[in-house]
Design an enzyme around this catalytic site. Structure first.
Site, PDB file in Angstrom:
ATOM      1  N   SER A 139       0.841  -1.195   0.000  1.00 44.77           N
ATOM      2  CA  SER A 139       0.000   0.000   0.000  1.00 44.77           C
ATOM      3  C   SER A 139       0.872   1.239   0.000  1.00 44.77           C
ATOM      4  O   SER A 139       1.956   1.239   0.600  1.00 44.77           O
ATOM      5  CB  SER A 139      -0.903   0.017   1.235  1.00 44.77           C
ATOM      6  OG  SER A 139      -1.577   1.262   1.362  1.00 44.77           O
ATOM      7  N   TYR A 153      -2.144  -0.151  10.119  1.00 42.63           N
ATOM      8  CA  TYR A 153      -2.214  -0.773   8.791  1.00 42.63           C
ATOM      9  C   TYR A 153      -0.996  -0.374   7.961  1.00 42.63           C
ATOM     10  O   TYR A 153      -0.381  -1.207   7.287  1.00 42.63           O
ATOM     11  CB  TYR A 153      -3.504  -0.326   8.098  1.00 42.63           C
ATOM     12  CG  TYR A 153      -3.610  -0.666   6.635  1.00 42.63           C
ATOM     13  CD1 TYR A 153      -4.009  -1.931   6.213  1.00 42.63           C
ATOM     14  CD2 TYR A 153      -3.328   0.303   5.660  1.00 42.63           C
ATOM     15  CE1 TYR A 153      -4.133  -2.226   4.861  1.00 42.63           C
ATOM     16  CE2 TYR A 153      -3.449   0.009   4.319  1.00 42.63           C
ATOM     17  CZ  TYR A 153      -3.851  -1.250   3.920  1.00 42.63           C
ATOM     18  OH  TYR A 153      -3.960  -1.550   2.576  1.00 42.63           O
TER      19      TYR A 153
END
Length: 244
Positions: A139, A153
């Site tokens: 990501s 995250y």
């Protein structure tokens, strides 16, 4: 000659579904892992088969050893030798500052996005032969840190980037490539699943390109990473984040 075979975790929704259909267009047979959504799994399987390839779906909890074994065992027993694994499964689960995020949510996010990614990668390099490719979906948050949204995250995805680098060096002598792909904000269900369905529209207003990404755009990068055109690409993470 047989088609190449790819296993895709989280392969029936969002970026995973787009990747499944892109690879089906390119002539890959598929084994698709999914967690719960039977409708999405059935629809993706039908769409892939309509493109002329074989496709199998496996419901498995990849936060468990048994679930990972079930998925990879199904790939080897039902479809044969693996040529590629796309390590795609992941979720943010909640959008909030770290102090407001419950400890159990943080543990679930780390377990799903990092621990399971490492264990899937472990099984992948056990089963891939020379010429095989593992793509780890990371990501853009791994480098931005995602403050105020999900720094835990982001930390997990930074771990995935480290996994890509180290494992690529480890398995290069065996002829296996390991490549990361780091999407930015993409218009998928993941935002609604985390309780903020309006996030893509909100992010788009401040994005350098004035929009968020489409799943198909990320799928194209993954398809490149798996292709012979990327034959000298390993140990790096390709950022597909629109300038963020």
């Amino acid at each position: 000659m047989r088609n190449r075979l790819a296993l895709i975790t989280g392969g029936t929704r969002g970026i995973g579904r787009a990747t499944s259909l892109r690879l089906a267009q390119d002539g890959w047979d598929l084994v698709l892992g999914y967690a719960r959504d039977e409708h999405a799994a059935t629809a993706t399987k039908s769409a892939a088969e309509a493109l002329g390839v074989e496709c199998s779906t496996v419901r498995a909890d990849l936060t468990t050893d048994a679930g990972i074994d079930e998925l990879f065992d199904a790939a080897s027993s039902q479809m044969g030798r693996l040529d590629a694994v796309v390590n795609n499964v992941g979720a943010t689960l909640q959008i909030s500052g770290l102090a407001e995020t419950p400890p159990q949510t943080i543990r679930r996010v780390i377990d799903l996005n990092l621990t399971s990614a490492i264990l899937v990668a472990r099984r992948a390099v056990q089963q891939l032969g020379s010429g095989g490719v593992l793509v780890n979906v990371s990501s853009g948050a791994a480098t931005t840190g995602a403050p105020g949204e999900y720094v835990h995250y982001a930390a997990a995805k930074a771990g995935v980037d480290a996994l890509t680098k180290g494992l690529a060096i480890e398995v290069a002598p065996r002829g296996i490539r390991v490549v990361g792909v780091a999407p930015g904000t993409v218009d998928t269900q993941v935002h609604a699943d985390a309780g903020d369905p309006g996030r893509p529209e909100r992010v788009a207003r401040t994005h350098p390109m004035g929009r968020v990404g489409r799943p198909e755009e990320i799928a194209s990068v993954i398809a490149f990473a798996l292709s012979a055109d990327a034959g000298y690409v390993t140990g790096t993470t390709i950022r597909a984040a629109g300038g963020v």
